[in-house]
Design an enzyme around this catalytic site. Sequence first.
Site, mmCIF file in Angstrom:
data_model
loop_
_atom_site.group_PDB
_atom_site.id
_atom_site.type_symbol
_atom_site.label_atom_id
_atom_site.label_comp_id
_atom_site.label_asym_id
_atom_site.label_seq_id
_atom_site.Cartn_x
_atom_site.Cartn_y
_atom_site.Cartn_z
ATOM 1 C CG ASP A 1 -8.333 -23.720 -35.702
ATOM 2 O OD1 ASP A 1 -7.954 -24.584 -36.520
ATOM 3 O OD2 ASP A 1 -9.266 -23.930 -34.908
ATOM 4 C CB SER A 2 -10.767 -24.116 -39.555
ATOM 5 O OG SER A 2 -11.052 -24.962 -38.443
ATOM 6 C CB CYS B 1 -5.295 -25.604 -37.957
ATOM 7 S SG CYS B 1 -6.351 -26.625 -38.975
ATOM 8 C CD GLU C 1 -15.912 -23.451 -34.129
ATOM 9 O OE1 GLU C 1 -16.515 -22.380 -33.935
ATOM 10 O OE2 GLU C 1 -14.675 -23.527 -34.229
ATOM 11 C CB CYS D 1 -8.675 -31.999 -34.323
ATOM 12 S SG CYS D 1 -9.751 -30.600 -34.716
ATOM 13 C CG HIS E 1 -12.133 -27.363 -33.303
ATOM 14 N ND1 HIS E 1 -11.319 -26.988 -34.334
ATOM 15 C CD2 HIS E 1 -13.141 -26.451 -33.254
ATOM 16 C CE1 HIS E 1 -11.817 -25.889 -34.904
ATOM 17 N NE2 HIS E 1 -12.920 -25.548 -34.266
HETATM 18 N N1 DGL Z 1 -8.848 -27.295 -35.632
HETATM 19 C C1 DGL Z 1 -8.452 -27.909 -36.831
HETATM 20 C C2 DGL Z 1 -7.417 -28.994 -36.634
HETATM 21 O O1 DGL Z 1 -6.635 -28.926 -35.708
HETATM 22 C C3 DGL Z 1 -9.422 -28.258 -37.923
HETATM 23 C C4 DGL Z 1 -10.864 -28.351 -37.701
HETATM 24 C C5 DGL Z 1 -11.614 -28.336 -39.026
HETATM 25 O O2 DGL Z 1 -11.863 -27.227 -39.507
HETATM 26 O O3 DGL Z 1 -11.900 -29.406 -39.569
HETATM 27 O O4 DGL Z 1 -7.326 -29.921 -37.375
#
Ligand code: DGL
Length: 267
Positions: A9-10, A73, A151, A187, A189
């Site tokens: 993931d990012s 992600c 985060e 997302c 996150h």
């Molecule tokens: N967690 C990521 C997603 O599912 C991306 C978050 C990001 O870096 O913008 O889209």
Amino acid sequence: MGHRALIFDSGMGGLSVTQHIRAHMPGLAMTYVADDMFRPYGNKSAQALRARLPGLLATLEMATQPDIIVLACNTASVTALSEIRAAVGAPVVGVVPAVKPAALTSRTRTLAVLGTPGTVKRKYVDDLIENFAGDCRVLLQGSTALVALAEDKMSGRGVDMDILRREVAPLFERRFGADIDTVVLACTHFPLLVDELKQVSRQTINWVDSGEAIARRVTSLLSKRPENRRMEPPDCALLMGPDAELARRDVFAQYGFKRVVGLYPNI
Ligand code: DGL
């Protein structure tokens, strides 16, 4: 003996998927990679993500030798899944918005897809909606700030509820917003913030994410692959960029990644 998964993931969003995979396959060895230096992905162009991700995943595959790659992600998956698949040898499971299960359960036939700005504007998502939610009204909402808030939470800094409210409230104030009964957390996150999201929403919402379905898919694919005969080292999180925050290490440890290593790649 067993299998190894590479979870990518990012940032820390992939942990929301990891927890489901661990519940299904407690013995699975995992390497986690967070592309901290390029986050957020959600405000990057499709071109920039397609230029970065296939080569990066191919390098990580060579370094970690996984039996499966979980692209944890949504932004990366809806933008570059086919390019990444073409660049690596292992099967790739991409996390994409859970539009189908959301459409199956919505009573009001009014859904929202809450993702990053990148995700909600990709054609991949339009196609999901057309194929699986054709009879629903679907409101798309993008947010980059929520990624940063997740985060913050996972780094022990706490969540700024004013920012969270400001990001989410407009969704319900839009035309038909009061009819929304299901929100797709598009997302990885965002499931990390589900308690906070519940606090700021005035209506009763079914929050839907892809974690459980991804865990089932990973289990099914690995059950068909021969186990490797390596002695697996302890699960490790590789953070691409500086890692100064000790709280973050504790969180990775809670998710089973006992070792956390900061990498400073020149890419
Ligand atoms: N967690 C990521 C997603 O599912 C991306 C978050 C990001 O870096 O913008 O889209």
